[in-house]
Design a protein around this motif. Structure first.
Motif, PDB file in Angstrom:
ATOM      1  N   LEU B  65       3.022 -18.270   7.242  1.00 13.89           N
ATOM      2  CA  LEU B  65       2.004 -17.475   6.549  1.00 13.89           C
ATOM      3  C   LEU B  65       0.621 -17.725   7.144  1.00 13.89           C
ATOM      4  O   LEU B  65      -0.171 -16.790   7.317  1.00 13.89           O
ATOM      5  CB  LEU B  65       2.018 -17.798   5.048  1.00 13.89           C
ATOM      6  CG  LEU B  65       1.008 -17.029   4.198  1.00 13.89           C
ATOM      7  CD1 LEU B  65       1.174 -15.516   4.349  1.00 13.89           C
ATOM      8  CD2 LEU B  65       1.153 -17.416   2.719  1.00 13.89           C
ATOM      9  N   CYS B  82       1.590 -10.112   0.940  1.00 12.99           N
ATOM     10  CA  CYS B  82       2.387 -10.232   2.163  1.00 12.99           C
ATOM     11  C   CYS B  82       3.844  -9.927   1.869  1.00 12.99           C
ATOM     12  O   CYS B  82       4.276  -9.953   0.719  1.00 12.99           O
ATOM     13  CB  CYS B  82       2.253 -11.647   2.744  1.00 12.99           C
ATOM     14  SG  CYS B  82       2.742 -12.959   1.612  1.00 12.99           S
ATOM     15  N   LEU B  84       7.920 -10.778   3.637  1.00 11.33           N
ATOM     16  CA  LEU B  84       8.607 -11.764   4.475  1.00 11.33           C
ATOM     17  C   LEU B  84       9.982 -11.242   4.858  1.00 11.33           C
ATOM     18  O   LEU B  84      10.755 -10.862   3.978  1.00 11.33           O
ATOM     19  CB  LEU B  84       8.756 -13.066   3.670  1.00 11.33           C
ATOM     20  CG  LEU B  84       9.728 -14.125   4.189  1.00 11.33           C
ATOM     21  CD1 LEU B  84       9.216 -14.733   5.483  1.00 11.33           C
ATOM     22  CD2 LEU B  84       9.944 -15.216   3.137  1.00 11.33           C
ATOM     23  N   TYR B 104       4.846 -20.480  -0.652  1.00 13.33           N
ATOM     24  CA  TYR B 104       4.149 -20.110  -1.889  1.00 13.33           C
ATOM     25  C   TYR B 104       2.882 -20.937  -2.102  1.00 13.33           C
ATOM     26  O   TYR B 104       1.899 -20.443  -2.643  1.00 13.33           O
ATOM     27  CB  TYR B 104       5.072 -20.266  -3.100  1.00 13.33           C
ATOM     28  CG  TYR B 104       5.914 -19.044  -3.391  1.00 13.33           C
ATOM     29  CD1 TYR B 104       5.339 -17.891  -3.929  1.00 13.33           C
ATOM     30  CD2 TYR B 104       7.277 -19.029  -3.149  1.00 13.33           C
ATOM     31  CE1 TYR B 104       6.105 -16.775  -4.206  1.00 13.33           C
ATOM     32  CE2 TYR B 104       8.052 -17.908  -3.419  1.00 13.33           C
ATOM     33  CZ  TYR B 104       7.454 -16.781  -3.954  1.00 13.33           C
ATOM     34  OH  TYR B 104       8.209 -15.672  -4.223  1.00 13.33           O
ATOM     35  N   ALA B 107       0.321 -19.275  -0.110  1.00 14.25           N
ATOM     36  CA  ALA B 107       0.087 -17.928  -0.646  1.00 14.25           C
ATOM     37  C   ALA B 107      -0.789 -18.008  -1.897  1.00 14.25           C
ATOM     38  O   ALA B 107      -1.712 -17.201  -2.083  1.00 14.25           O
ATOM     39  CB  ALA B 107       1.418 -17.243  -0.968  1.00 14.25           C
ATOM     40  N   LEU B 114       3.290 -13.034  -2.340  1.00 13.19           N
ATOM     41  CA  LEU B 114       4.477 -12.477  -1.677  1.00 13.19           C
ATOM     42  C   LEU B 114       5.020 -11.364  -2.563  1.00 13.19           C
ATOM     43  O   LEU B 114       5.393 -11.607  -3.714  1.00 13.19           O
ATOM     44  CB  LEU B 114       5.533 -13.574  -1.500  1.00 13.19           C
ATOM     45  CG  LEU B 114       6.858 -13.146  -0.860  1.00 13.19           C
ATOM     46  CD1 LEU B 114       6.655 -12.727   0.589  1.00 13.19           C
ATOM     47  CD2 LEU B 114       7.885 -14.266  -0.952  1.00 13.19           C
ATOM     48  N   ILE B 129       6.595 -11.855   9.264  1.00  7.97           N
ATOM     49  CA  ILE B 129       5.633 -11.852   8.167  1.00  7.97           C
ATOM     50  C   ILE B 129       4.663 -10.718   8.407  1.00  7.97           C
ATOM     51  O   ILE B 129       4.181 -10.559   9.535  1.00  7.97           O
ATOM     52  CB  ILE B 129       4.808 -13.154   8.126  1.00  7.97           C
ATOM     53  CG1 ILE B 129       5.693 -14.369   8.347  1.00  7.97           C
ATOM     54  CG2 ILE B 129       3.985 -13.248   6.868  1.00  7.97           C
ATOM     55  CD1 ILE B 129       6.174 -15.048   7.148  1.00  7.97           C
TER      56      ILE B 129
END
Lengths: 323, 323
Positions: B65, B82, B84, B104, B107, B114, B129
């Motif tokens: 990330l 984002c 994945l 996470y 994030a 996510l 990503i």
């Protein structure tokens, strides 16, 4: 400058529309209209798992984008653009040229410009595509929005991509194989060059309730709508739109292809009976085939598949397993 | 339901903010504020090419990330979310748990939820990503916006990820290896847990002219700014911020690590001399180290690297080659 830049400059740098900033910077920039939500979907496709090593590069370019546009269609979203991650074992100019031609042809047809990406090396061709669209949040076709007594509809026809797969994998009994070989070109086209009903999907936004694409198989994907919407479905098996190449197949094989065969980048959607005519009119305007195949019921999670003669169809397999 | 759904439900279904629609539908939905452009960046990371097979799962989740957030930072964009794509050889609960925790954690820290993804099988771990942000088009930090007489700035410190790579690849002479082993933990942290200056990047929007992250090496990435902006650069080698673990290294090795070493998820940016104090103030407010290292010149494409004693530094290698 690294060879990555040559590769991107040579194959993946066609112009982007006014108001966009394309590849070459850290990020691409795209416009989203006020009041719209950004709709995003991503897929990761691996050689040998999602496509055959010998598929034509141009078909692969088309399909890699098509499977993602199908997700936008199933949400009722209007395409804004896409990005591509491409890992390849070697720089093969003929392959890259074919792949980018197939990709760009569909991107232009769909109004979904390629705005950026990443290229690298991998032993097996690996493709990651992310598509962006915009949609009115209130009109988005979510899977949790089916209502009891909704009609269940399907666009296009079922079963052909599954039979194409079995044919290419040489997994058919000799007599069936002979029969399918007569339709090889139509079957391969259904598998390799899917045409998701993108414009029709946009027009369904605000008209239909729930929608999903049938990428993992009709019953499995319909099951996702039922679970999310807490309802059931009554399916009229004999009304399902079956690809004509499948006529004359043994019953069990035909049923498996139609109910559980994946790779169908068409929509399953639900809508109130009151909008039947409006749906037919939009489908006709878009040149899309639509078929009513059943009804949403209150029995949570239950899929009841019945033939015209009243016989219940026993389902043996749900659909594509990702692992 | 396929095992893909179990996997996503177990590891990748943490809540998304109000106004979002997360995974589980065909598309995720995200808000973009009126007047802002959508900023998008994508990366494809392959085991053995972009990361070692034995890297900790949690570090890998963080870094996958981070390298994309770095692109948002270099554009001055505010993260929106984002997606994945994850291809793995087998379902390993400890690995998935570590990976998702690392992913996470960053994030959440970055405010970049996510919202969706795709999982599948591959022999080598492959990660795709795509990050989304929003930015005022007029303030976006583009690589083509450097102006003659701009200061050239760098955030953070240079050289450590490159030395970490050489150490992990066992590619150092014995005496240098011994010296680097004393700093192994700091070097690995620089390589495996990069902290791109995201908030500082947002504050640079409207203040700086051009910016880029230093993922492929300082000179190579600065070269992209020079090419796009049609100008040159005068670099004061002795002013470059070098990671302290590199002090005492042989000159040639140190120079290569500092000028050409990649994997530095920090920014190189240019700005008018008039905003020096404003930049220092913003950097201090964000806890980010910034260093002025040179000046933009009118000599298109020319990078002139000079030591305090007037000696010209000969550059032997530009940076990371993607093929």
């Amino acid at each position: 400058m690294g060879r990555e830049f040559d590769l991107i400059n040579r194959y993946f740098s066609r112009p982007v529309p006014p108001g966009y900033l394309g590849g070459g910077d850290d990020c691409a920039l795209l416009p989203v209209r006020p009041g719209k939500k950004l709709a995003v979907s991503t897929d990761l496709l691996v050689e040998g798992r999602h496509f055959f090593s010998d598929v034509s590069a141009s078909s692969l370019g088309h399909k890699a984008l098509a499977v993602n546009l199908s997700d936008l269609a199933a949400m009722g979203a209007t395409p804004l653009g896409c990005v591509l991650g491409l890992a390849i074992p070697a720089i093969d100019d003929a392959w890259l040229s074919g792949f980018s031609d197939g990709f760009y042809a569909l991107a232009e047809q769909a109004g979904c410009p390629l705005v950026g990406g990443d290229t690298t090396w991998a032993k097996k061709i690996t493709l990651s595509i992310t598509v962006f669209g915009e949609v009115d949040a209130a009109c988005a076709l979510r899977r949790d929005a089916a209502r009891v007594d909704d009609d269940i509809w399907v666009t296009g026809m079922l079963g052909a991509p599954h039979m194409a797969l079995l044919l290419l994998q040489d997994a058919l009994p000799a007599d069936v194989r002979g029969q399918m070989l007569l339709h090889e070109s139509a079957l391969r086209q259904a598998l390799e060059l899917p045409q998701p009903p993108l414009v029709f999907g946009m027009r369904l936004a605000g008209l239909a309730h729930a929608a999903l694409d049938i990428s993992d198989g009709f019953l499995q994907d319909l099951g996702h709508i039922l679970t999310a919407s807490n309802c059931g479905a009554y399916i009229r098996y004999d009304d399902l739109p079956v690809h004509p190449a499948l006529s004359g197949l043994p019953d069990a094989l035909r049923q498996d292809a139609v109910l559980s065969g994946g790779d169908v980048y068409q929509l399953c959607f639900t809508a109130a009976p009151a909008v039947r005519e409006a749906i037919q009119a939009q489908a006709q305007a878009c040149g899309v085939r639509v078929t009513r195949v059943g009804t949403i019921t209150p029995e949570a999670g239950r899929q009841h598949v019945v033939r015209d003669n009243g016989a219940v169809v026993q389902v043996t397999r749900q659909g594509f397993q990702h692992f």
